[in-house]
Design an enzyme around this catalytic site. Structure first.
Site, PDB file in Angstrom:
ATOM      1  N   ASP A 233       0.728  -1.122  -0.179  1.00 25.86           N
ATOM      2  CA  ASP A 233       0.071   0.026   0.129  1.00 25.86           C
ATOM      3  C   ASP A 233       0.953   1.392  -0.118  1.00 25.86           C
ATOM      4  OD1 ASP A 233      -2.280   1.728  -0.001  1.00 25.86           O
ATOM      5  OD2 ASP A 233      -3.031   0.559   1.987  1.00 25.86           O
ATOM      6  N   ASP A 234       0.860   2.145  -1.068  1.00 28.49           N
ATOM      7  CA  ASP A 234       1.519   3.355  -1.266  1.00 28.49           C
ATOM      8  C   ASP A 234       3.015   3.282  -1.244  1.00 28.49           C
ATOM      9  OD1 ASP A 234      -0.983   4.324  -0.949  1.00 28.49           O
ATOM     10  OD2 ASP A 234      -0.763   5.564   0.859  1.00 28.49           O
TER      11      ASP A 234
ATOM     12  N   HIS B  28       1.199   2.131   4.149  1.00 26.37           N
ATOM     13  CA  HIS B  28       0.503   3.261   4.225  1.00 26.37           C
ATOM     14  C   HIS B  28       0.465   3.911   5.768  1.00 26.37           C
ATOM     15  CE1 HIS B  28      -3.340   5.522   4.169  1.00 26.37           C
ATOM     16  NE2 HIS B  28      -3.686   5.128   2.854  1.00 26.37           N
TER      17      HIS B  28
ATOM     18  N   LYS C 203      -6.312  -5.567   3.266  1.00 23.73           N
ATOM     19  CA  LYS C 203      -7.186  -4.449   3.124  1.00 23.73           C
ATOM     20  C   LYS C 203      -7.917  -4.420   1.970  1.00 23.73           C
ATOM     21  CE  LYS C 203      -6.504   0.500   1.479  1.00 23.73           C
ATOM     22  NZ  LYS C 203      -5.569   1.633   1.561  1.00 23.73           N
TER      23      LYS C 203
ATOM     24  N   LYS D   3       1.268   9.685  -5.358  1.00 28.21           N
ATOM     25  CA  LYS D   3      -0.003   9.260  -5.499  1.00 28.21           C
ATOM     26  C   LYS D   3      -0.924  10.216  -5.569  1.00 28.21           C
ATOM     27  CE  LYS D   3      -3.059   7.291  -1.810  1.00 28.21           C
ATOM     28  NZ  LYS D   3      -3.049   6.618  -0.547  1.00 28.21           N
TER      29      LYS D   3
ATOM     30  N   ASN E 140      -0.233   2.025  -5.745  1.00 32.63           N
ATOM     31  CA  ASN E 140      -0.050   3.373  -6.413  1.00 32.63           C
ATOM     32  C   ASN E 140       1.184   3.656  -5.960  1.00 32.63           C
ATOM     33  OD1 ASN E 140      -2.683   3.959  -4.139  1.00 32.63           O
ATOM     34  ND2 ASN E 140      -0.646   4.741  -3.698  1.00 32.63           N
TER      35      ASN E 140
END
Length: 653
Positions: free
Chosen positions: A40-41, A230, A138, A391, A337
């Site tokens: 995530d991220d 994240h 997630k 992002k 992303n």
């Protein structure tokens, strides 16, 4: 003889079920396990295989035995990417047309905020094809029970329904509007274990699913969707301490090292130049010593989160090897992303900034339970290592992410593929590997997949996947369209100029050379194809209120500018000041030039003319009204230029 024939016939008949069983067993054996790992991220260069310095031996080993896709594209934010990943369709078709809905999008088809009934998930299709289907991590594609992954084909699940929150058991949300909700097979989990840390617990749950069914003889589709790295940036203290002092030189230094790392990995050419540091991001030396100390700790925490990710992925890989499943497992690793540069205030839409006052972000507690810190624009810029922005943008820094695929079969030497690949290509690849059929072929009410199977690339049979049709993007007012090596991009004011830009990504992956003026035929072609794409998927182009304000301001500036310069020309011509009139007339093409691809050059030319006019009129002592008009025009041009330059982003980062 008659009895001999009877015996032979009976033997043949009895052999048929055995033969059918053998055929079924062979078919089952041919179906590979599929493991999809989403982080995530994570930025483009955060793992070793993509030039990073953080030790990621497990991920690097997958790259060494698989394929690194250096031109792999996702969507600008979390939920839209996940909707496309699981359905193989466009995010609007899947129901996630926006992550933050504008008033005009509420209730519109394609903007449901959860996976729509128009699409089917990979889990639904593979479950019907005889697979076990698991998810841990997630979800972010619907908060309610009937919108959960357990309702969309995943047989065993432990998920975070929302978009993020504390990585520890305190379950603090990233903002009050979206509470942290965990679900186990659709049912809300009322309390987390005291020892809970997201990355470790998600791995524990997936391993428990795999362990339970390891003797079933059925293949599995497992979706392991970590929330790390994240924000909030949080990790156990002993992991953070491993990186103490590693980032003391600051983020410009790290960016340079990551850029060199990309060269060392063969991902970019050795002669590739690192773009200059973006002006919207503060330089390291401009920070105070206290700010530098906090920033160092944040990056140490981020590195610790990536470290733990690799360690936990290693546990899953080890399980596969110990259970003789590794060779028969197709493994995909990607980020949803690009790196996240946004501050905590970006989550606030109701003015409630006081929510973040409760967190202890002191240097001593930074990165621990009860803190809430973010990566920030400096480290995110370093993580992108030259790719443009981060992002939430459809620039390459926001949508080009690290991706690795280890095909099923005996491990081979790792390779690099530079073909444009899109996240929508994954579901067709999975169905192809499982020899499963998408139900849209027999049910026209279901949306077909838009992606293409990567099987030819995985087999080394082709270097490029697609030439036509292209792939379109629209999210929160940002538009993009890809076809071959070409990309068009339009970002609304103040994120960008509001005008279409054109890039050849094969020659210019950092998006430095806008070719919109010199390649007008190609620009027009892609704009027309993008319009058709938006009509096909039902884009509702409606900016969020904050962006609408800036769009209105920009329009007003242009309107007043036009009136000012028209008035200037009228006054000067009437007074028959030929030289000044010519200067004023030259400004009119400058106003038009603001709408061209090279708006900055044209606008600066306009500004120069306005100032020259002003100076001239002062010298000849013209009336104040005449002197004021060029000065007003110059100020308006300066304001408009600043508004469309993207510099306003610096106030939000």
């Amino acid at each position: 003889m008659r009895y001999l024939r009877l015996i032979i016939t009976l033997l043949y008949l009895f052999s048929l079920p055995a033969q059918a069983f053998d055929d079924a067993a062979e078919q089952k054996k041919a179906q590979p396990n599929i493991l999809v790992i989403v982080v995530d991220d994570m930025g483009y260069t955060d793992v070793g295989a993509f030039g990073g310095e953080i030790p990621t031996p497990t991920i690097d080993s997958l790259a060494a035995q698989g394929i690194r896709f250096t031109n792999f594209h996702v969507l600008p934010t979390c939920a839209p990417t996940r909707s496309v990943l699981l359905t193989g369709t466009d995010n609007h078709t899947a129901g996630i047309g926006a992550q933050v809905l504008s008033p005009g999008q509420v209730g519109q088809p394609g903007y449901e905020g959860y996976l729509s009934d128009r699409v089917v998930t990979t889990a639904e299709v593979l479950g019907n094809a005889g697979y076990h289907t698991y998810m841990s991590g997630k979800w972010h594609l619907g908060m309610e029970d009937n919108q959960s992954p357990h309702a969309r084909g995943f047989q065993e699940t432990f998920v975070l329904a929302s978009g993020g929150g504390s990585h520890f058991s305190d379950a603090m949300p990233i903002h009050p509007r979206e509470p942290v909700v965990y679900r186990r097979n659709g049912k809300v989990v009322p309390e987390l274990p005291k020892s809970f840390y997201s990355t470790i617990y998600y791995t524990d749950m997936l391993l428990s699913f795999l362990d339970r069914d390891r003797d079933s003889g059925k293949p599995f589709f497992a979706y392991l969707a970590y929330t790390a790295p994240h924000d909030p940036l949080q990790a156990p203290r002993d992991y953070i301490q491993k990186y103490q002092g590693k980032y003391d030189a600051g983020y410009e230094d790290l960016r340079e090292k990551r850029h060199q790392g990309l060269k060392a990995q063969g991902i970019i050419p050795n002669n590739s130049a690192l773009p200059k540091w973006p002006s919207i991001v503060s330089e390291w030396d401009d920070l105070s010593s206290a700010e530098q100390a906090n920033q160092r700790r944040d990056m140490e925490t981020y590195a610790a989160m990536v470290d733990i990710l690799d360690e936990q992925i290693g546990r899953v890989v080890q399980w596969l090897k110990e259970n003789n499943q590794y060779d028969n497992t197709l493994i995909v690793f990607l980020s949803d992303n690009g790196a996240n540069a946004a501050p905590t205030s970006a989550y606030v839409q109701d003015g409630n900034y006081s929510y973040y006052d409760q967190f202890d972000n002191s240097l001593e507690n930074r990165g621990s339970r009860g803190s809430f810190t973010v990566m920030g624009p400096g480290w995110a810029t370093a993580s992108s290592a030259g790719l443009r922005l981060f992002k939430a943008f459809s620039t390459e820094g926001g949508i080009r992410t690290p991706a690795i695929i280890k095909p099923a079969g005996k491990p081979e030497a790792g390779t690099i593929n530079r073909s444009f690949v899109h996240v929508s290509d994954l579901m067709p690849t999975f169905l192809d590997a499982a020899d499963a059929t998408h139900p849209s072929s027999s049910n026209p009410e279901l949306a077909p997949m838009q992606g293409h199977s990567l099987a030819p690339l995985l087999a080394g049979e082709e270097a490029q996947l697609r030439s036509a049709p292209g792939v379109g993007y629209e999210l929160h007012g940002t538009q993009a369209y890809f076809k071959g090596d070409w990309k068009i991009l339009k970002m609304p004011i103040p994120m960008g100029s509001g005008q279409w830009e054109l890039f050849n990504l094969n020659e210019d992956p950092f998006e430095l050379n806008n070719l919109a003026l010199s390649e007008q035929d190609k620009l027009a072609e892609l704009i027309a194809e993008n319009k058709a794409y938006e009509e096909r998927v039902g884009v509702v182009y409606d900016l969020v209120p904050q962006l609408k304000v800036f769009a209105t301001i920009a329009t007003a500036l242009l309107a007043v500018m036009t009136l000012v310069f028209a008035g200037l020309v009228w006054v000067l011509v009437r007074r028959r000041q030929i030289g000044t009139s010519i200067l004023a007339l030259i400004q009119i093409p400058g106003v038009v030039g603001l709408f061209s691809a090279y708006f900055q050059q044209a606008a600066w030319f306009l500004l120069t003319m306005a100032v020259l006019s002003f100076i001239y009129l002062v010298i000849v002592k013209a009336k104040w009204t005449v002197r004021a008009l060029p000065l007003t025009g110059a100020l308006l041009v300066a304001a408009y230029l600043w508004l469309i330059s993207g510099q306003l982003l610096a106030l939000r980062l």
